[in-house]
Design an enzyme around this catalytic site. Structure first.
Site, PDB file in Angstrom:
ATOM      1  N   ASP A  81      42.542  54.911  74.734  1.00 19.28           N
ATOM      2  CA  ASP A  81      43.270  54.245  73.656  1.00 19.28           C
ATOM      3  C   ASP A  81      43.070  52.717  73.708  1.00 19.28           C
ATOM      4  O   ASP A  81      42.811  52.162  74.776  1.00 19.28           O
ATOM      5  CB  ASP A  81      44.760  54.599  73.806  1.00 19.28           C
TER       6      ASP A  81
ATOM      7  N   HIS B  78      35.262  50.198  68.939  1.00 24.96           N
ATOM      8  CA  HIS B  78      34.744  51.545  69.208  1.00 24.96           C
ATOM      9  C   HIS B  78      33.396  51.478  69.932  1.00 24.96           C
ATOM     10  O   HIS B  78      33.125  52.267  70.826  1.00 24.96           O
ATOM     11  CB  HIS B  78      34.606  52.343  67.910  1.00 24.96           C
TER      12      HIS B  78
ATOM     13  N   LEU C   2      28.345  65.935  87.801  1.00 20.68           N
ATOM     14  CA  LEU C   2      29.554  65.746  86.989  1.00 20.68           C
ATOM     15  C   LEU C   2      29.437  66.425  85.626  1.00 20.68           C
ATOM     16  O   LEU C   2      28.411  66.320  84.956  1.00 20.68           O
ATOM     17  CB  LEU C   2      29.784  64.242  86.769  1.00 20.68           C
TER      18      LEU C   2
END
Ligand code: V07
Length: 246
Positions: A24, A41, A135
């Site tokens: 956020d 963004h 990962l």
């Protein structure tokens, strides 16, 4: 004298297997710099790679990132359009690095509702990294947890109606197997949830899976969330595990 247990070292401490992050504050990061929201963004996207590399280095098994919620369609068309191009931009910029770091990409969410070019970018990335066993970078894209649970419930009901299941086998484990995180196997449930930018809500992210997770909230905006910030969040997680074990 140097302490053997330097706070920067995760030596001898348990690193969470699955970390989930609500990324956020990208818009607020941009506003603070008098930049357009989309610049936030973009900075947020670059930080995804930084944090992914570092999590991989630490030995984290799954990193789940809330990239786009089912509610985010309500944002201005221009912003949604920009966001829908980020998966393409991300892989265009970082794919060689992801492959070199043995990262496997996965996506959860209602992906059939994404624009075709977005869907193609994520499917190609999943395909190109499917042999990697490091990962798992698990993007939540057009994801909403209540809708996920509703869809799982519907699928279970259909399997019962078709005689593939009987109601007596419905338990927590079975429900987990119908959720979008089922393919994460032993690491379906996050050990640690991090939310940046000061909000302290789950916002419909992995409600079932987060039932027992530690939660760490930080005021930093996502583009400012650094490898040191991740170290601090993990140290907080480890401290809570230690206190619980006492
Ligand atoms: C998005 C950047 C990070 C902060 C949160 C909002 C903006 C990476 C992706 C992505 C998603 C799927 C995928 C590869 C990359 C992304 C959206 C927004 C919609 F397979 N960052 N990022 N997707 N932001």
């Amino acid at each position: 004298m140097l302490s053997k247990k330097s706070p920067k070292s995760n030596h001898n401490k348990i690193v969470p297997n699955h970390i989930a992050i609500i990324m956020d504050g990208n818009g607020r990061w941009a506003k603070k710099r008098l930049l357009p929201r989309v610049a936030g963004h973009k900075a947020g996207m670059d930080n995804v790679q930084t944090i992914t590399s570092y999590a991989s280095k630490l030995g984290v098994k799954v990193l789940s990132l809330y990239a786009f919620s089912t509610e985010n369609w309500k944002r201005p068309t221009e912003e949604v359009d920009y966001l829908m191009h980020l998966p393409t931009n991300f892989f265009g910029k970082f794919m060689p690095q992801l492959i070199q770091e043995n990262v496997r990409v996965k996506v959860i969410g209602f992906t059939d509702e994404l624009p075709p070019y977005t869907l193609k970018a994520v499917r190609d990335a999943e395909e190109q990294t499917k042999a990697n066993d490091g990962l798992i970078l698990n993007f939540a894209l057009n994801y909403g947890s209540r809708r996920e649970i509703a869809a799982a419930t519907k699928a279970i009901a259909q399997d019962v109606a078709q005689g593939k299941l009987t109601t007596d086998v419905i338990d927590e484990t079975l429900i987990s197997q119908y959720l979008m995180t089922a393919s994460l196997g032993d690491y379906q449930d996050p050990d640690l949830l991090i939310r940046t930018s000061g909000e302290e809500r789950l916002s419909n992210f992995l409600l079932w899976q987060l039932a027992y997770s530690e939660m760490v909230f930080t005021d930093e905006f996502w583009p400012d969330f650094s490898t040191d910030s991740l170290d601090r969040a993990i140290a907080e997680f480890q401290q809570r595990q230690r206190v619980m074990a006492d």
